[in-house]
Design a protein around this motif. Sequence first.
Motif, mmCIF file in Angstrom:
data_model
loop_
_atom_site.group_PDB
_atom_site.id
_atom_site.type_symbol
_atom_site.label_atom_id
_atom_site.label_comp_id
_atom_site.label_asym_id
_atom_site.label_seq_id
_atom_site.Cartn_x
_atom_site.Cartn_y
_atom_site.Cartn_z
ATOM 1 N N HIS A 1 0.837 -1.207 0.000
ATOM 2 C CA HIS A 1 0.000 0.000 0.000
ATOM 3 C C HIS A 1 0.873 1.259 0.000
ATOM 4 O O HIS A 1 0.601 2.221 -0.734
ATOM 5 C CB HIS A 1 -0.907 -0.023 1.221
ATOM 6 C CG HIS A 1 -1.747 1.216 1.384
ATOM 7 N ND1 HIS A 1 -2.764 1.545 0.498
ATOM 8 C CD2 HIS A 1 -1.713 2.213 2.309
ATOM 9 C CE1 HIS A 1 -3.325 2.682 0.884
ATOM 10 N NE2 HIS A 1 -2.713 3.109 1.964
ATOM 11 N N ASN A 2 1.932 1.237 0.817
ATOM 12 C CA ASN A 2 2.825 2.405 0.877
ATOM 13 C C ASN A 2 3.540 2.640 -0.451
ATOM 14 O O ASN A 2 3.685 3.782 -0.895
ATOM 15 C CB ASN A 2 3.848 2.216 1.995
ATOM 16 C CG ASN A 2 3.229 2.314 3.376
ATOM 17 O OD1 ASN A 2 2.212 2.982 3.564
ATOM 18 N ND2 ASN A 2 3.816 1.638 4.350
ATOM 19 N N LEU A 3 3.991 1.565 -1.083
ATOM 20 C CA LEU A 3 4.654 1.710 -2.380
ATOM 21 C C LEU A 3 3.695 2.243 -3.438
ATOM 22 O O LEU A 3 4.064 3.084 -4.268
ATOM 23 C CB LEU A 3 5.232 0.364 -2.820
ATOM 24 C CG LEU A 3 6.505 -0.086 -2.105
ATOM 25 C CD1 LEU A 3 6.827 -1.528 -2.425
ATOM 26 C CD2 LEU A 3 7.682 0.816 -2.492
ATOM 27 N N GLN A 4 2.454 1.765 -3.402
ATOM 28 C CA GLN A 4 1.456 2.256 -4.348
ATOM 29 C C GLN A 4 1.197 3.742 -4.133
ATOM 30 O O GLN A 4 1.102 4.517 -5.085
ATOM 31 C CB GLN A 4 0.157 1.471 -4.216
ATOM 32 C CG GLN A 4 -0.899 1.892 -5.240
ATOM 33 C CD GLN A 4 -2.175 1.062 -5.151
ATOM 34 O OE1 GLN A 4 -2.187 -0.006 -4.558
ATOM 35 N NE2 GLN A 4 -3.242 1.561 -5.729
ATOM 36 N N LYS A 5 1.091 4.157 -2.868
ATOM 37 C CA LYS A 5 0.893 5.574 -2.567
ATOM 38 C C LYS A 5 2.036 6.420 -3.102
ATOM 39 O O LYS A 5 1.821 7.489 -3.701
ATOM 40 C CB LYS A 5 0.770 5.781 -1.045
ATOM 41 C CG LYS A 5 -0.591 5.463 -0.472
ATOM 42 C CD LYS A 5 -0.615 5.657 1.029
ATOM 43 C CE LYS A 5 -0.466 7.096 1.443
ATOM 44 N NZ LYS A 5 -0.597 7.265 2.921
ATOM 45 N N LEU A 6 3.265 5.947 -2.898
ATOM 46 C CA LEU A 6 4.424 6.708 -3.363
ATOM 47 C C LEU A 6 4.437 6.832 -4.883
ATOM 48 O O LEU A 6 4.806 7.878 -5.426
ATOM 49 C CB LEU A 6 5.710 6.044 -2.864
ATOM 50 C CG LEU A 6 5.965 6.186 -1.363
ATOM 51 C CD1 LEU A 6 7.160 5.359 -0.929
ATOM 52 C CD2 LEU A 6 6.168 7.646 -0.972
ATOM 53 N N GLN A 7 4.029 5.782 -5.575
ATOM 54 C CA GLN A 7 3.943 5.855 -7.033
ATOM 55 C C GLN A 7 2.836 6.809 -7.457
ATOM 56 O O GLN A 7 2.986 7.546 -8.439
ATOM 57 C CB GLN A 7 3.714 4.461 -7.609
ATOM 58 C CG GLN A 7 4.961 3.589 -7.535
ATOM 59 C CD GLN A 7 4.733 2.198 -8.082
ATOM 60 O OE1 GLN A 7 3.890 1.456 -7.590
ATOM 61 N NE2 GLN A 7 5.472 1.830 -9.097
ATOM 62 N N GLU A 8 1.732 6.809 -6.728
ATOM 63 C CA GLU A 8 0.643 7.747 -7.039
ATOM 64 C C GLU A 8 1.078 9.190 -6.819
ATOM 65 O O GLU A 8 0.577 10.105 -7.473
ATOM 66 C CB GLU A 8 -0.581 7.414 -6.184
ATOM 67 C CG GLU A 8 -1.273 6.117 -6.589
ATOM 68 C CD GLU A 8 -2.362 5.699 -5.626
ATOM 69 O OE1 GLU A 8 -2.515 6.360 -4.568
ATOM 70 O OE2 GLU A 8 -3.059 4.700 -5.912
ATOM 71 N N PHE A 9 2.024 9.403 -5.884
ATOM 72 C CA PHE A 9 2.572 10.747 -5.670
ATOM 73 C C PHE A 9 3.467 11.175 -6.835
ATOM 74 O O PHE A 9 3.859 12.325 -6.922
ATOM 75 C CB PHE A 9 3.409 10.795 -4.385
ATOM 76 C CG PHE A 9 2.625 10.590 -3.115
ATOM 77 C CD1 PHE A 9 1.251 10.726 -3.075
ATOM 78 C CD2 PHE A 9 3.280 10.244 -1.944
ATOM 79 C CE1 PHE A 9 0.536 10.526 -1.899
ATOM 80 C CE2 PHE A 9 2.583 10.045 -0.766
ATOM 81 C CZ PHE A 9 1.208 10.180 -0.743
ATOM 82 N N GLY A 10 3.828 10.222 -7.708
ATOM 83 C CA GLY A 10 4.700 10.526 -8.833
ATOM 84 C C GLY A 10 6.123 10.041 -8.667
ATOM 85 O O GLY A 10 6.984 10.310 -9.514
ATOM 86 N N ASN A 11 6.404 9.319 -7.569
ATOM 87 C CA ASN A 11 7.741 8.763 -7.370
ATOM 88 C C ASN A 11 7.962 7.556 -8.280
ATOM 89 O O ASN A 11 7.013 6.868 -8.651
ATOM 90 C CB ASN A 11 7.932 8.343 -5.912
ATOM 91 C CG ASN A 11 7.826 9.517 -4.963
ATOM 92 O OD1 ASN A 11 8.424 10.559 -5.192
ATOM 93 N ND2 ASN A 11 7.062 9.362 -3.894
ATOM 94 N N HIS A 12 9.227 7.286 -8.586
ATOM 95 C CA HIS A 12 9.593 6.155 -9.428
ATOM 96 C C HIS A 12 10.155 5.041 -8.546
ATOM 97 O O HIS A 12 11.062 5.282 -7.742
ATOM 98 C CB HIS A 12 10.660 6.562 -10.452
ATOM 99 C CG HIS A 12 10.255 7.724 -11.307
ATOM 100 N ND1 HIS A 12 9.672 7.578 -12.548
ATOM 101 C CD2 HIS A 12 10.345 9.065 -11.094
ATOM 102 C CE1 HIS A 12 9.429 8.763 -13.065
ATOM 103 N NE2 HIS A 12 9.829 9.689 -12.200
ATOM 104 N N VAL A 13 9.635 3.833 -8.700
ATOM 105 C CA VAL A 13 10.120 2.688 -7.937
ATOM 106 C C VAL A 13 10.912 1.765 -8.857
ATOM 107 O O VAL A 13 10.398 1.301 -9.872
ATOM 108 C CB VAL A 13 8.954 1.907 -7.290
ATOM 109 C CG1 VAL A 13 9.475 0.647 -6.589
ATOM 110 C CG2 VAL A 13 8.196 2.791 -6.302
ATOM 111 N N ILE A 14 12.181 1.543 -8.517
ATOM 112 C CA ILE A 14 12.993 0.570 -9.234
ATOM 113 C C ILE A 14 12.809 -0.759 -8.516
ATOM 114 O O ILE A 14 13.251 -0.928 -7.375
ATOM 115 C CB ILE A 14 14.475 0.998 -9.273
ATOM 116 C CG1 ILE A 14 14.606 2.356 -10.003
ATOM 117 C CG2 ILE A 14 15.324 -0.063 -9.978
ATOM 118 C CD1 ILE A 14 16.007 2.919 -10.013
ATOM 119 N N GLU A 15 12.130 -1.670 -9.171
ATOM 120 C CA GLU A 15 11.653 -2.884 -8.520
ATOM 121 C C GLU A 15 12.797 -3.722 -7.936
ATOM 122 O O GLU A 15 13.841 -3.883 -8.569
ATOM 123 C CB GLU A 15 10.880 -3.747 -9.521
ATOM 124 C CG GLU A 15 9.530 -3.165 -9.927
ATOM 125 C CD GLU A 15 8.505 -3.243 -8.813
ATOM 126 O OE1 GLU A 15 8.607 -4.159 -7.974
ATOM 127 O OE2 GLU A 15 7.606 -2.389 -8.783
#
Length: 404
Positions: free
Chosen positions: A135-149
């Motif tokens: 949930h936290n990772l999804q929120k951060l992506q919704e904020f526009g952050n980029h996640v390198i898996e």
Amino acid sequence: MIKNKKILLGVTGSIAAYKSAFLVRLLVKAGAEVKVIMSQSATDFVAPLTLSTLSKNPVLIDFQKDKTGEWNNHVELGLWADVMLIAPASANTIAKMANGLCDNLLLATYLSARCPIFLCPAMDLDMLAHPSTLHNLQKLQEFGNHVIEPKEGELASGLFGKGRMAEPEEIVVSLEHFFESQKQAKKLHGKKALITAGATREYIDPVRFISNNSSGKMGYAIAEELAAQGAAVTLISGKTYLSIQNSHIHKINVETAAEMFEATVAHVADNDIIVHCAAVADYTPKEKASQKIKKKENDLTIELVKTKDIAKEVGHLLQPHQFHVGFALETNEEIKNAKEKLQKKNFDMIILNSLQDKGAGFEHDTNKVSIIDKTGQIIDLPLKSKKEVAQDIVRLIVSKLPKT
């Protein structure tokens, strides 16, 4: 692409912090200016002196520099950077970022930064799979952050699974692709793109339906990359838990193959690029029961009828300036079947997935594809994240667009 870029590296308390030394070395070698912020717990895993020596800059840990009251200005740091990269990003730091907590210099800088943010999660597999972390990772992506898996492999716990921080070389490549996409954004400026994604649902009765395992990840990644390259994107999406990040993407939600057909055909004429990535049902029940079908003693037979072929219909509607891209998911005679589909549906390019390839196809975060164009040229790509595959696909589309 990284030369002369200002990169602010945040290092948090994870065993993967030892990789930050290799990461700093690679970034500096590529010509970047690197400043490092560490959380206090990160210093238990790697010495600040190591990162200071490699980055050629003092490592910052606390707000206060010394007893004189001189301080490390988190606002200035956030404004200085072209990119803020948090690697490794622990579950604790990810939770704080997602909820706006600010109890150290690293988090204060994150909340002040105006630059793009990249984070590289690193933790044990059960921590990563926990609903709160997801949930936290999804929120951060919704904020526009980029996640390198994170990657799969042997973890510090001794378990094997997903949770390893991406290797420094992979992180550098991701940053290079990002900066390259920024530089090339004007290549699709003024262009419009239409993409379908996700699975359709063909209802048997009000509660049951026929569908497939498509998550929509590949289609959403392509939509995001097209928008990143400057295109105005219309995304026609079947049911999915995914969300869009780029404000230049207009999303149209549909459920059935018939709804996707109508929405796609209605928007074809307005777009320069059309990409069919959705997993559309080939058949639908001839009749949908108005009430829930009750279990009976006898077997149940459901008559199915063919759905309309969206890609084939669009192929008939194309204008010379439009570029038409399809996907093919095959289990046997893959190349032969993909080439036949390319001709039959008037594609300019087709992306082939094979279910024979481990880590490719539905639901995975990775994909392994072959790209075939009208001339018969085949480009085989290795297993990559779907984001990286999307970048490769869009790069090819840009190179093959009709000249106007």
